[in-house]
Design a protein around this motif. Structure first.
Motif, PDB file in Angstrom:
ATOM      1  N   GLU A 130      45.626  46.145  40.440  1.00 64.06           N
ATOM      2  CA  GLU A 130      45.703  44.824  41.059  1.00 64.06           C
ATOM      3  C   GLU A 130      44.365  44.504  41.703  1.00 64.06           C
ATOM      4  OE1 GLU A 130      48.974  45.013  43.808  1.00 64.06           O
ATOM      5  OE2 GLU A 130      50.424  44.672  42.217  1.00 64.06           O
ATOM      6  N   LYS A 131      43.940  43.271  41.550  1.00 60.57           N
ATOM      7  CA  LYS A 131      42.671  42.817  42.135  1.00 60.57           C
ATOM      8  C   LYS A 131      42.958  41.618  43.036  1.00 60.57           C
ATOM      9  CE  LYS A 131      40.328  45.400  39.115  1.00 60.57           C
ATOM     10  NZ  LYS A 131      39.142  46.135  39.132  1.00 60.57           N
ATOM     11  N   ALA A 132      42.238  41.524  44.115  1.00 66.07           N
ATOM     12  CA  ALA A 132      42.362  40.382  45.030  1.00 66.07           C
ATOM     13  C   ALA A 132      41.364  39.307  44.612  1.00 66.07           C
ATOM     14  CB  ALA A 132      42.107  40.815  46.461  1.00 66.07           C
ATOM     15  N   LEU A 145      47.632  36.922  32.370  1.00 66.33           N
ATOM     16  CA  LEU A 145      47.529  37.506  33.702  1.00 66.33           C
ATOM     17  C   LEU A 145      48.624  36.944  34.599  1.00 66.33           C
ATOM     18  CD1 LEU A 145      43.680  37.276  34.325  1.00 66.33           C
ATOM     19  CD2 LEU A 145      44.990  39.168  33.349  1.00 66.33           C
ATOM     20  N   GLU A 146      49.015  37.752  35.562  1.00 67.28           N
ATOM     21  CA  GLU A 146      50.008  37.335  36.538  1.00 67.28           C
ATOM     22  C   GLU A 146      49.302  37.130  37.876  1.00 67.28           C
ATOM     23  OE1 GLU A 146      54.252  38.968  38.330  1.00 67.28           O
ATOM     24  OE2 GLU A 146      53.136  40.170  36.885  1.00 67.28           O
ATOM     25  N   LEU A 147      49.498  35.966  38.477  1.00 63.19           N
ATOM     26  CA  LEU A 147      48.908  35.646  39.778  1.00 63.19           C
ATOM     27  C   LEU A 147      50.032  35.653  40.810  1.00 63.19           C
ATOM     28  CD1 LEU A 147      46.597  32.678  38.709  1.00 63.19           C
ATOM     29  CD2 LEU A 147      46.096  35.128  38.725  1.00 63.19           C
ATOM     30  N   VAL A 148      49.884  36.503  41.824  1.00 66.58           N
ATOM     31  CA  VAL A 148      50.936  36.681  42.826  1.00 66.58           C
ATOM     32  C   VAL A 148      50.371  36.339  44.194  1.00 66.58           C
ATOM     33  CG1 VAL A 148      52.555  38.332  43.834  1.00 66.58           C
ATOM     34  CG2 VAL A 148      51.883  38.554  41.430  1.00 66.58           C
ATOM     35  N   SER A 197      47.111  34.097  52.233  1.00 67.02           N
ATOM     36  CA  SER A 197      45.673  34.217  52.476  1.00 67.02           C
ATOM     37  C   SER A 197      44.895  34.618  51.233  1.00 67.02           C
ATOM     38  CB  SER A 197      45.432  35.246  53.579  1.00 67.02           C
ATOM     39  OG  SER A 197      45.887  36.523  53.166  1.00 67.02           O
ATOM     40  N   ASP A 198      45.574  35.073  50.192  1.00 65.80           N
ATOM     41  CA  ASP A 198      44.882  35.548  49.002  1.00 65.80           C
ATOM     42  C   ASP A 198      45.835  35.483  47.807  1.00 65.80           C
ATOM     43  OD1 ASP A 198      42.795  36.522  47.514  1.00 65.80           O
ATOM     44  OD2 ASP A 198      42.531  38.356  48.678  1.00 65.80           O
ATOM     45  N   ILE A 199      45.285  35.808  46.641  1.00 66.06           N
ATOM     46  CA  ILE A 199      46.056  35.864  45.398  1.00 66.06           C
ATOM     47  C   ILE A 199      45.789  37.227  44.767  1.00 66.06           C
ATOM     48  CG2 ILE A 199      46.376  34.874  43.097  1.00 66.06           C
ATOM     49  CD1 ILE A 199      45.309  32.235  44.284  1.00 66.06           C
ATOM     50  N   ILE A 200      46.825  37.897  44.340  1.00 67.15           N
ATOM     51  CA  ILE A 200      46.692  39.174  43.655  1.00 67.15           C
ATOM     52  C   ILE A 200      46.726  38.916  42.153  1.00 67.15           C
ATOM     53  CG2 ILE A 200      47.708  41.471  43.294  1.00 67.15           C
ATOM     54  CD1 ILE A 200      46.577  40.977  46.125  1.00 67.15           C
ATOM     55  N   LEU A 223      37.404  42.011  36.344  1.00 66.16           N
ATOM     56  CA  LEU A 223      38.831  42.317  36.395  1.00 66.16           C
ATOM     57  C   LEU A 223      39.188  43.550  35.571  1.00 66.16           C
ATOM     58  CD1 LEU A 223      40.319  38.715  36.141  1.00 66.16           C
ATOM     59  CD2 LEU A 223      40.234  40.178  38.165  1.00 66.16           C
ATOM     60  N   THR A 224      38.451  43.795  34.507  1.00 64.32           N
ATOM     61  CA  THR A 224      38.780  44.924  33.630  1.00 64.32           C
ATOM     62  C   THR A 224      37.970  46.168  33.940  1.00 64.32           C
ATOM     63  OG1 THR A 224      37.263  44.083  31.943  1.00 64.32           O
ATOM     64  CG2 THR A 224      39.592  43.485  31.726  1.00 64.32           C
ATOM     65  N   ASP A 225      37.060  46.094  34.906  1.00 63.95           N
ATOM     66  CA  ASP A 225      36.298  47.282  35.311  1.00 63.95           C
ATOM     67  C   ASP A 225      37.243  48.323  35.879  1.00 63.95           C
ATOM     68  OD1 ASP A 225      33.766  46.648  34.586  1.00 63.95           O
ATOM     69  OD2 ASP A 225      33.063  46.109  36.579  1.00 63.95           O
ATOM     70  N   SER A 226      37.055  49.541  35.434  1.00 66.34           N
ATOM     71  CA  SER A 226      37.837  50.648  35.953  1.00 66.34           C
ATOM     72  C   SER A 226      36.887  51.745  36.402  1.00 66.34           C
ATOM     73  CB  SER A 226      38.776  51.176  34.868  1.00 66.34           C
ATOM     74  OG  SER A 226      39.420  52.338  35.310  1.00 66.34           O
TER      75      SER A 226
END
Length: 92
Positions: free
Chosen positions: A35-37, A75-78, A84-87, A14-17
């Protein structure tokens, strides 16, 4: 399942840039980059875990690890509109 290792691997993903080099001490305090899926994170996680852990990893188990991280790292989960997924993104 080594939950601590699973959470550490997920947090690293998640923190990889792409634009900054990895630094061990920064990873612990680094925010989520963009944002990551959840679906893509889980697929990448399967490739990075040792084979025994990858065989035992399920979507519900990965989601539980994500919930732990969301609580610990703010973290915020959207949800995606079609559910179909979570951001995953850094909370305020």
């Amino acid at each position: 399942m080594d939950m601590k290792r699973l959470k550490n691997s997920m947090w690293t993903l998640l923190t990889d840039s792409p634009e900054k080099p990895k630094q061990v001490e920064e990873t612990a305090e680094a925010p989520v980059c963009g944002e990551k899926a959840f679906s893509q994170t889980t697929k990448t996680l399967l490739q990075r875990l040792p084979s025994s852990m990858a065989q035992n990893l399920s979507v519900p188990l990965a989601f539980v690890a994500l919930l732990h991280l969301a609580n610990e790292k703010n973290l915020e989960l959207v949800k995606v509109d079609d559910m179909s997924d979570i951001i995953i993104r850094q909370g305020q």
